[in-house]
Write an enzyme that holds these catalytic residues in place. Structure first.
Site, PDB file in Angstrom:
ATOM      1  N   ASP A 153     -10.890   8.202   6.195  1.00 32.40           N
ATOM      2  CA  ASP A 153      -9.484   7.794   6.241  1.00 32.40           C
ATOM      3  C   ASP A 153      -8.617   8.997   6.616  1.00 32.40           C
ATOM      4  O   ASP A 153      -8.513   9.959   5.862  1.00 32.40           O
ATOM      5  CB  ASP A 153      -9.060   7.240   4.882  1.00 32.40           C
ATOM      6  CG  ASP A 153      -7.675   6.601   4.910  1.00 32.40           C
ATOM      7  OD1 ASP A 153      -6.957   6.752   5.921  1.00 32.40           O
ATOM      8  OD2 ASP A 153      -7.307   5.959   3.916  1.00 32.40           O
ATOM      9  N   THR A 186      -0.167  29.433  23.350  1.00 30.03           N
ATOM     10  CA  THR A 186      -0.232  29.318  21.895  1.00 30.03           C
ATOM     11  C   THR A 186      -0.352  27.874  21.432  1.00 30.03           C
ATOM     12  O   THR A 186      -1.177  27.543  20.573  1.00 30.03           O
ATOM     13  CB  THR A 186       1.013  29.960  21.260  1.00 30.03           C
ATOM     14  OG1 THR A 186       1.074  31.335  21.632  1.00 30.03           O
ATOM     15  CG2 THR A 186       0.962  29.850  19.743  1.00 30.03           C
ATOM     16  N   ASP A 225       0.859  -1.183   0.000  1.00 30.95           N
ATOM     17  CA  ASP A 225       0.000   0.000   0.000  1.00 30.95           C
ATOM     18  C   ASP A 225       0.895   1.232   0.000  1.00 30.95           C
ATOM     19  O   ASP A 225       1.505   1.569   1.013  1.00 30.95           O
ATOM     20  CB  ASP A 225      -0.908  -0.001   1.223  1.00 30.95           C
ATOM     21  CG  ASP A 225      -1.710   1.292   1.359  1.00 30.95           C
ATOM     22  OD1 ASP A 225      -2.024   1.896   0.323  1.00 30.95           O
ATOM     23  OD2 ASP A 225      -2.005   1.687   2.501  1.00 30.95           O
ATOM     24  N   CYS A 226       0.972   1.894  -1.136  1.00 31.39           N
ATOM     25  CA  CYS A 226       1.846   3.051  -1.297  1.00 31.39           C
ATOM     26  C   CYS A 226       1.030   4.329  -1.197  1.00 31.39           C
ATOM     27  O   CYS A 226       0.236   4.643  -2.087  1.00 31.39           O
ATOM     28  CB  CYS A 226       2.563   2.971  -2.643  1.00 31.39           C
ATOM     29  SG  CYS A 226       3.621   4.385  -2.973  1.00 31.39           S
ATOM     30  N   GLY A 227       1.214   5.065  -0.097  1.00 33.36           N
ATOM     31  CA  GLY A 227       0.530   6.333   0.088  1.00 33.36           C
ATOM     32  C   GLY A 227       1.447   7.504  -0.185  1.00 33.36           C
ATOM     33  O   GLY A 227       2.628   7.327  -0.519  1.00 33.36           O
ATOM     34  N   ASN A 228       0.936   8.707  -0.039  1.00 34.82           N
ATOM     35  CA  ASN A 228       1.746   9.890  -0.310  1.00 34.82           C
ATOM     36  C   ASN A 228       2.898  10.056   0.675  1.00 34.82           C
ATOM     37  O   ASN A 228       3.935  10.612   0.326  1.00 34.82           O
ATOM     38  CB  ASN A 228       0.862  11.141  -0.265  1.00 34.82           C
ATOM     39  CG  ASN A 228      -0.086  11.208  -1.443  1.00 34.82           C
ATOM     40  OD1 ASN A 228       0.328  11.368  -2.579  1.00 34.82           O
ATOM     41  ND2 ASN A 228      -1.372  11.063  -1.176  1.00 34.82           N
ATOM     42  N   PRO A 238      -6.712   4.403  -6.038  1.00 32.29           N
ATOM     43  CA  PRO A 238      -6.736   2.971  -5.719  1.00 32.29           C
ATOM     44  C   PRO A 238      -7.005   2.682  -4.248  1.00 32.29           C
ATOM     45  O   PRO A 238      -7.700   1.724  -3.919  1.00 32.29           O
ATOM     46  CB  PRO A 238      -5.329   2.505  -6.124  1.00 32.29           C
ATOM     47  CG  PRO A 238      -4.872   3.495  -7.135  1.00 32.29           C
ATOM     48  CD  PRO A 238      -5.471   4.803  -6.721  1.00 32.29           C
ATOM     49  N   ASP A 239      -6.463   3.517  -3.362  1.00 36.31           N
ATOM     50  CA  ASP A 239      -6.688   3.295  -1.929  1.00 36.31           C
ATOM     51  C   ASP A 239      -8.167   3.408  -1.571  1.00 36.31           C
ATOM     52  O   ASP A 239      -8.678   2.678  -0.716  1.00 36.31           O
ATOM     53  CB  ASP A 239      -5.857   4.276  -1.101  1.00 36.31           C
ATOM     54  CG  ASP A 239      -6.130   5.740  -1.466  1.00 36.31           C
ATOM     55  OD1 ASP A 239      -6.487   6.021  -2.633  1.00 36.31           O
ATOM     56  OD2 ASP A 239      -5.960   6.605  -0.590  1.00 36.31           O
ATOM     57  N   THR A 297      -2.634  11.470   4.638  1.00 44.82           N
ATOM     58  CA  THR A 297      -2.058  12.754   4.232  1.00 44.82           C
ATOM     59  C   THR A 297      -3.180  13.721   3.893  1.00 44.82           C
ATOM     60  O   THR A 297      -3.125  14.908   4.211  1.00 44.82           O
ATOM     61  CB  THR A 297      -1.125  12.566   3.022  1.00 44.82           C
ATOM     62  OG1 THR A 297      -0.128  11.583   3.349  1.00 44.82           O
ATOM     63  CG2 THR A 297      -0.437  13.869   2.669  1.00 44.82           C
TER      64      THR A 297
END
Length: 259
Positions: free
Chosen positions: A129, A184, A6-9, A108-109, A132
């Protein structure tokens, strides 16, 4: 054995399925310049470290980064002696075709998650999901992907806030002790956390209005358990949704031409 990729960003996940369960899962940063040889050295080093004797005979790939797929294809051909199944390609069948505008390419994901979500929870789903990008995928009663929503990811929003404002630091997302921040960092954490709770609840509410029928909301991604603490909108959290979907799609395509 099957290797599901599973190749994500941001990250690429490699999992090994022995036919019954995942026996190993590893991840590396996504980099289109990483060669097939580098992938193999990295994988075999991890296998040796865990004293695993693995014979990969099948590979399935889901990638939101097209430039990475070439080297993953070379990896599977050169070192595993098989042709990978790539989700989204014409030769990769899905249980039900997506119903979206003509010419639209669905990530695809998102297709994989829809297959997995339907298998585990049935139809009429909203899959959230936290990656990113924060995506909302709608699955119809028959399992078809019918569209969704894409919003900036949580960490992406934090990074943009810090980069665009000289006086604001980078902070980690966490559940704030209280909504009103006294400094902050606390103010930023509250804004991001409760802002995303509002985003998720609001988008899911609008999807339900348009879809008409009752819908379950399933969350996945590394930040899903954190955001579950601030809302009751999720019916379930799935940490292996994508990998489960890859196994299902691979099984569906067992009889494809491998010549």
């Amino acid at each position: 054995m099957l290797m599901a990729i599973d190749c994500g960003n941001t990250n690429t996940v490699f999992s090994i399925w022995d036919g019954t369960e995942f026996i190993a899962t590893w991840r590396c940063s996504t980099d289109h310049k990483r060669t097939a040889d580098e992938y193999f050295v990295w994988l075999t080093t991890l296998m040796n470290l865990h004293k695993m004797e693995v014979h990969i005979t099948e590979v399935i790939i889901s990638s939101t980064v097209p430039r990475v797929v070439f080297n993953l294809r070379v990896l599977t051909d050169r070192y595993f002696g098989c042709r990978p199944l790539v989700v989204g390609r014409p030769d990769c069948r899905l249980p039900v075709d997506p119903r979206v505008d003509y010419g639209t390419t669905v990530g695809p994901d998102r297709l994989v998650n829809s297959v997995s979500g339907f298998d585990r929870h049935g139809g009429d789903l909203i899959l959230v999901d936290f990656g990113t990008a924060t995506t909302f995928d709608v699955v119809d009663r028959d399992g078809a992907y019918i569209g969704g929503v894409i919003a900036p990811g949580v960490n992406l929003s934090l990074a943009a806030l810090s980069a665009a404002t000289a006086a604001l630091p980078h902070v980690d997302v966490t559940l704030p002790a209280q909504t009103i921040g006294k400094n902050t960092v606390a103010c930023m954490q509250s804004g991001v956390y409760w802002g995303y709770i509002g985003l998720v609840e609001g988008i899911c509410r609008q999807i339900r209005v348009e879809h008409i029928r009752p819908m379950k909301v399933i969350a996945t991604g590394g930040l899903a358990p954190l955001f579950q603490q601030g809302t009751e909108i999720f019916d379930a959290i799935e940490d292996d949704l994508t990998m489960h979907g890859l196994v299902l799609i691979n099984e569906l395509n067992k009889d494809r031409d491998t010549a």
